[in-house]
Design a protein around this motif. Structure first.
Motif, PDB file in Angstrom:
ATOM      1  N   GLU A   1       0.933  -1.214  -0.106  1.00 60.66           N
ATOM      2  CA  GLU A   1      -0.196   0.009  -0.151  1.00 60.66           C
ATOM      3  C   GLU A   1       0.827   1.392   0.064  1.00 60.66           C
ATOM      4  OE1 GLU A   1      -3.030   2.411  -0.114  1.00 60.66           O
ATOM      5  OE2 GLU A   1      -3.471   0.331  -0.218  1.00 60.66           O
ATOM      6  N   GLN A   2       1.972   1.180   0.802  1.00 64.10           N
ATOM      7  CA  GLN A   2       2.582   2.238   0.755  1.00 64.10           C
ATOM      8  C   GLN A   2       3.483   2.555  -0.662  1.00 64.10           C
ATOM      9  OE1 GLN A   2       5.842   1.942   3.995  1.00 64.10           O
ATOM     10  NE2 GLN A   2       6.588   4.208   3.757  1.00 64.10           N
ATOM     11  N   PHE A   3       3.840   1.391  -1.340  1.00 62.92           N
ATOM     12  CA  PHE A   3       4.435   1.578  -2.644  1.00 62.92           C
ATOM     13  C   PHE A   3       3.535   2.247  -3.571  1.00 62.92           C
ATOM     14  CE2 PHE A   3       5.322   0.357  -6.894  1.00 62.92           C
ATOM     15  CZ  PHE A   3       6.771   0.185  -6.932  1.00 62.92           C
ATOM     16  N   VAL A   4       2.117   1.734  -3.200  1.00 63.96           N
ATOM     17  CA  VAL A   4       1.139   2.501  -4.158  1.00 63.96           C
ATOM     18  C   VAL A   4       1.094   3.855  -4.161  1.00 63.96           C
ATOM     19  CG1 VAL A   4      -1.293   2.179  -4.910  1.00 63.96           C
ATOM     20  CG2 VAL A   4      -0.286   0.125  -4.530  1.00 63.96           C
ATOM     21  N   ARG A   5       0.829   4.112  -2.657  1.00 59.62           N
ATOM     22  CA  ARG A   5       0.805   5.797  -2.415  1.00 59.62           C
ATOM     23  C   ARG A   5       1.850   6.386  -3.163  1.00 59.62           C
ATOM     24  NH1 ARG A   5      -0.662   3.934   2.480  1.00 59.62           N
ATOM     25  NH2 ARG A   5       1.351   4.220   3.357  1.00 59.62           N
ATOM     26  N   ALA A   6       3.137   5.876  -2.992  1.00 64.90           N
ATOM     27  CA  ALA A   6       4.429   6.635  -3.292  1.00 64.90           C
ATOM     28  C   ALA A   6       4.500   6.921  -4.907  1.00 64.90           C
ATOM     29  CB  ALA A   6       5.626   6.056  -2.660  1.00 64.90           C
ATOM     30  N   TYR A   7       4.040   5.754  -5.588  1.00 60.66           N
ATOM     31  CA  TYR A   7       4.504   5.774  -6.962  1.00 60.66           C
ATOM     32  C   TYR A   7       3.252   5.799  -7.968  1.00 60.66           C
ATOM     33  CZ  TYR A   7       9.122   4.653  -5.075  1.00 60.66           C
ATOM     34  OH  TYR A   7      10.276   4.848  -4.637  1.00 60.66           O
ATOM     35  N   ARG A   8       2.179   5.407  -7.454  1.00 57.91           N
ATOM     36  CA  ARG A   8       0.889   5.614  -8.543  1.00 57.91           C
ATOM     37  C   ARG A   8       0.902   6.859  -8.903  1.00 57.91           C
ATOM     38  NH1 ARG A   8      -4.489   6.367  -8.811  1.00 57.91           N
ATOM     39  NH2 ARG A   8      -4.476   7.522  -6.726  1.00 57.91           N
ATOM     40  N   ILE A   9       0.936   7.164 -10.305  1.00 62.81           N
ATOM     41  CA  ILE A   9       0.904   8.498 -10.644  1.00 62.81           C
ATOM     42  C   ILE A   9       1.750   9.596  -9.725  1.00 62.81           C
ATOM     43  CG2 ILE A   9      -0.516  10.290 -11.765  1.00 62.81           C
ATOM     44  CD1 ILE A   9      -2.885   8.524 -11.373  1.00 62.81           C
ATOM     45  N   GLY A  10       3.151   8.832  -9.669  1.00 60.09           N
ATOM     46  CA  GLY A  10       4.051   9.718  -8.873  1.00 60.09           C
ATOM     47  C   GLY A  10       4.894  10.487  -9.474  1.00 60.09           C
ATOM     48  N   PRO A  11       5.931  10.866  -8.896  1.00 55.17           N
ATOM     49  CA  PRO A  11       7.076  11.980  -9.587  1.00 55.17           C
ATOM     50  C   PRO A  11       7.688  11.156 -10.567  1.00 55.17           C
ATOM     51  CG  PRO A  11       7.588  11.291  -7.355  1.00 55.17           C
ATOM     52  CD  PRO A  11       6.152  10.819  -7.490  1.00 55.17           C
ATOM     53  N   GLN A  12       7.658   9.906 -10.606  1.00 55.60           N
ATOM     54  CA  GLN A  12       8.588   9.185 -11.776  1.00 55.60           C
ATOM     55  C   GLN A  12       8.016   8.935 -12.998  1.00 55.60           C
ATOM     56  OE1 GLN A  12       6.744   7.651  -9.208  1.00 55.60           O
ATOM     57  NE2 GLN A  12       5.737   6.085 -10.619  1.00 55.60           N
ATOM     58  N   THR A  13       6.594   9.279 -12.832  1.00 56.56           N
ATOM     59  CA  THR A  13       5.778   9.203 -14.157  1.00 56.56           C
ATOM     60  C   THR A  13       6.306   9.685 -15.278  1.00 56.56           C
ATOM     61  OG1 THR A  13       3.876   8.500 -12.621  1.00 56.56           O
ATOM     62  CG2 THR A  13       3.224   9.032 -15.204  1.00 56.56           C
ATOM     63  N   PRO A  14       6.473   9.073 -16.551  1.00 52.94           N
ATOM     64  CA  PRO A  14       6.889  10.015 -17.665  1.00 52.94           C
ATOM     65  C   PRO A  14       5.700  10.735 -18.464  1.00 52.94           C
ATOM     66  CG  PRO A  14       8.016   7.829 -17.635  1.00 52.94           C
ATOM     67  CD  PRO A  14       6.826   7.723 -16.846  1.00 52.94           C
ATOM     68  N   GLU A  15       4.580  10.160 -18.114  1.00 48.19           N
ATOM     69  CA  GLU A  15       3.338  10.723 -18.872  1.00 48.19           C
ATOM     70  C   GLU A  15       2.216  10.813 -17.820  1.00 48.19           C
ATOM     71  OE1 GLU A  15       2.139   8.757 -22.528  1.00 48.19           O
ATOM     72  OE2 GLU A  15       4.200   9.123 -23.323  1.00 48.19           O
ATOM     73  N   PRO A  16       2.567  11.827 -16.936  1.00 51.46           N
ATOM     74  CA  PRO A  16       1.272  12.144 -15.906  1.00 51.46           C
ATOM     75  C   PRO A  16       0.040  12.520 -16.780  1.00 51.46           C
ATOM     76  CG  PRO A  16       2.976  13.509 -15.629  1.00 51.46           C
ATOM     77  CD  PRO A  16       3.427  12.663 -16.587  1.00 51.46           C
ATOM     78  N   GLY A  17      -0.832  12.108 -16.345  1.00 53.50           N
ATOM     79  CA  GLY A  17      -2.290  12.453 -16.914  1.00 53.50           C
ATOM     80  C   GLY A  17      -2.751  11.782 -18.203  1.00 53.50           C
ATOM     81  N   ALA A  18      -1.813  10.890 -18.606  1.00 52.26           N
ATOM     82  CA  ALA A  18      -2.360   9.949 -19.596  1.00 52.26           C
ATOM     83  C   ALA A  18      -3.299   9.170 -18.985  1.00 52.26           C
ATOM     84  CB  ALA A  18      -1.119   9.403 -20.263  1.00 52.26           C
TER      85      ALA A  18
END
Length: 188
Positions: free
Chosen positions: A161-178
């Motif tokens: 759950e912590q991983f999901v909170r940190a990385y789902r549409i997180g700062p590492q996302t190359p195409e946020p909003g897609a």
């Protein structure tokens, strides 16, 4: 007007000013505490491995990824719809969805039904989460997002759950909003 009226207003004015200052300080402290709590909740869990992803081009063919399961890279032009899958999905389509900000949770096909139900609930609780079986995993569950990965012994591990909170549409996302829908696949 007498001096008495003016001097009576002065303590009242000071009281109002003190109350306003106290309210502003209270709001400031609350915002700082809430912000710290939210940041702590979205911190990456222990054990996350990071990978450099050198390219993210579209390609039609099968790709040999350096990680199993992949944590990013070149991918199919069409993405995998987010959701829970009872059957494996193609690496190349899941990687494309990770480019859009998805977390891809892979699990051993022989994972217990209770563990699968936990993953199903997580995948159905938010958009941009894919959960699918992945043959020959070295551990029961692996959570991947673009350039990061976490190996887990259980779907009940709180680090998932912590991983999901940190990385789902997180700062590492190359195409946020897609989109994480409108691609291929029918979640079960």
């Amino acid at each position: 007007m007498s001096r008495r009226g003016t001097s009576g207003e002065r303590p009242r004015g000071l009281l109002i000013a003190a109350l306003v200052v106290a309210a502003v300080l209270g709001v400031f402290v609350a915002v700082v505490v809430i912000d710290r709590g939210q940041r702590a909740a979205s911190e990456p869990p222990e054990g996350v491995r990071e990978f450099t992803i050198p390219s993210r081009n579209h390609t039609e063919g099968a790709i040999n990824y350096p990680q199993t399961p992949p944590a990013g890279g070149n991918h199919n032009p069409v993405w995998q719809n987010s959701g829970f899958y009872a059957d494996p999905v193609r690496n190349e389509t899941a990687v494309h969805t990770m480019e859009h900000g998805a977390v891809w949770i892979t699990y051993r096909p022989d994972l217990s039904q209770a563990q699968k139900d936990t993953l199903r609930q997580l995948a159905q609780s938010r958009d941009c989460i894919i959960a699918s079986p992945y043959p020959d995993l070295s551990v029961p569950v692996v959570a991947s997002a673009w350039g990061v990965q976490l190996q887990l012994d259980s779907a009940d591990d709180p680090r998932l759950e912590q991983f999901v909170r940190a990385y789902r549409i997180g700062p590492q996302t190359p195409e946020p909003g897609a989109a994480c829908t409108g691609g291929v696949g029918e979640p079960s």
